[in-house]
Design a protein around this motif. Structure first.
Motif: not given
Lengths: 178, 337
Positions: B149-160, B213-217, B219-228
């Motif tokens: 999740r983190g890698a996909a997010q960081m690659i995507s948000y690097e563009v904007p 960071r929230v709302p883009f956290d 990769p950590e998502g502690e409520s779903e993947i307990v800390g990623g």
């Protein structure tokens, strides 16, 4: 200067060797980023910080990450040892390696290697950009090549969209498939 | 004394001293931001937060660091040990190194690179590598999911993130952060956040996503993947990951302040403090950090498909449109710019 050169050279070469010798694809990809970083260090030593920054941005930040991403999507973490594939392609690999080696040896013998000091190429990013666009006395063919490269990238982007497009009627798939 | 200073100004020593100073700054910044985060969250949730160690709990970070150092560094038995231990370093070093090019005050910049903005983008993009290393090295499904999740997010948000910088680069005509700050002198109406308001907002949002960071956290998502990706870390390796996260939050704030809010330039000419203009830089950065924390404790987390849609279908088109608007205005009214 010489110490930095030796450090960077050994970092690049040892990482490159480790890419080939490592039995784990993920390790190979990570060692490759080390090799790329070494090359970026060479660009800094040659007074070309812009090239170094782009080397890090494109090769370490993008290419390696995408390769790792591909590995993780296509292979399970446990079954990443692929000794068989390497052995099957040994002879063709040897042939290619010998060809590249001969070519590099030829380049090495005809060039005049004075030292590790930088040359006199353009330093400023703006200057580099103008040369790429064929301005300021640079050959005008450069601007054509520049445009060809951008068209090529556009084609690649469109092709990626076409390949990954969902066909109508298929259900929406949000999860990562096992 | 003078000769010693001159000796230390020579090249290898100057660089080593600067890197040491930067590491000192970044590690302390991480501690202070941890404290600020806990206090802000506490006041937003109507409680006191840490208030036992020192006056009003201000010495809590020191106690935290002491606790982290005294804890055992556990690693899973099936972990890929070198990658597992290298990941926090690969996350922290890039977040710390970019501080080398940030101008703190007039003439107070360690390396005035002529490609500082590209350097910033390049070095922050290495952070994704550390994320993947952490996720893969732990050999845990939660970690791997978080890393993907983190890698996909960081690659995507690097563009904007990169696209939103182009407006500032066009207006200032330079890739050097020092030149960008100098071009914004003479009062707050010269700062780039006014002519580049859409770009400023996009950079701010993409910056939050880059700092994960929230709302883009996700990769950590502690409520779903307990800390990623950091679920298997403990003790000081976990502390280093936290330090990297807080350092990159401070870094994004500092770069936003430098690019869009005039860096160390005072809001009006009368408040120019000369060499003490770092106060303005600090105030702007602290304000941005506070807004990051405010957002974190007020907003829920996005879903993965919402995250991707938001990045590619909203932020990128806004950037492209405003890029054309900026270029068109610069062509039509060359005298203004």
């Amino acid at each position: 200067m010489l110490i930095a050169f030796i450090f960077l050279a050994s970092m690049t070469l040892i990482s490159a060797l480790a890419v080939v010798l490592s039995r784990n694809v993920v390790h190979s990809a990570l060692f490759m980023s080390g090799s790329f970083l070494g090359v970026a260090g060479f660009f800094v030593m040659l007074n070309a910080p812009a090239l170094a920054a782009f080397q890090v941005l494109i090769y370490v930040g993008a290419v390696t990450v995408v390769i790792l991403f591909g590995i993780m999507f296509t292979q399970r973490p446990q079954v990443r040892r692929f000794r068989l594939i390497i052995n099957r392609q040994m002879w063709s690999g040897l042939f290619v390696a010998l060809g590249v080696g001969a070519f590099l040896a030829y380049i090495l013998s005809i060039q005049d290697w004075v030292g590790t000091s930088p040359g006199y190429g353009p330093r400023e990013t703006a200057e580099l950009g103008e040369i790429l666009l064929g301005l300021n006395g640079a050959p005008e063919i450069f601007s054509l090549l520049f445009e060809v490269i951008s068209v090529l990238l556009l084609v690649a982007v469109v092709a990626a969209i076409v390949v990954s497009r969902r066909k109508t009627g298929e259900g929406i798939d949000r999860g990562v498939e096992e | 004394m003078g000769t010693v200073l001159q000796y230390l100004d020579q090249e290898p020593f100057r660089f080593l001293l600067s890197v040491g100073a930067i590491l000192f700054l970044v590690l302390n910044l991480a501690a202070v931001f941890t404290m600020a985060e806990r206090k802000t969250s506490a006041y937003i949730q109507l409680r006191y937060g840490p208030n036992r160690v020192g006056p009003r709990g201000l010495l809590q970070p020191a106690a935290d660091v002491f606790k982290l150092f005294s804890k055992e560094n556990l690693s899973p038995s099936r972990a890929d040990l070198w990658i597992f231990l290298g990941a926090p370093i690969a996350m922290f070093i890039p977040a710390a190194l970019v501080w080398l090019v940030v101008p703190f005050a007039p003439n107070a910049v360690i390396a005035d690179l002529n490609v500082a903005i590209v350097f910033f983008i390049a070095v922050t993009s290495i952070g994704a590598l550390g994320l993947i290393m952490a996720g893969y090295g732990s050999r845990s499904t939660f970690s791997l999911l978080g890393a993907m999740r983190g890698a996909a997010q960081m690659i995507s948000y690097e563009v904007p993130l990169i696209l939103s910088l182009l407006g500032v680069i066009m207006l200032s005509g330079s890739l050097s952060l020092v030149d960008v700050v100098n071009a914004q002198g003479g009062g707050f109406w010269h700062w780039y956040f006014l002519p580049q308001l859409p770009m400023f907002i996009v950079f701010y949002i993409a910056g939050i996503a880059e700092a994960r960071r929230v709302p883009f956290d996700l990769p950590e998502g502690e409520s779903e993947i307990v800390g990623g990706f950091m679920v298997e870390y403990s003790g000081m390796t976990w502390g280093l990951i936290q330090a990297a996260e807080f350092a990159s939050m401070g870094l994004i704030s500092a770069i936003t302040a430098t690019l869009f809010l005039g860096g160390w330039q005072p809001p009006i000419e009368a408040l120019d403090f000369g060499n003490f203009n770092w106060i303005w830089f600090g105030l702007k950065t602290a304000l941005l950090v506070f807004t990051f924390q405010w957002i974190r404790w007020s907003l829920p987390r996005l879903r993965m498909d919402q995250l991707m849609d938001f990045g590619w279908k909203i932020l990128v088109p806004i950037c492209l449109i405003w890029l054309f608007v900026t270029a068109g205005l610069m062509l039509l009214f060359p005298s203004v710019f």
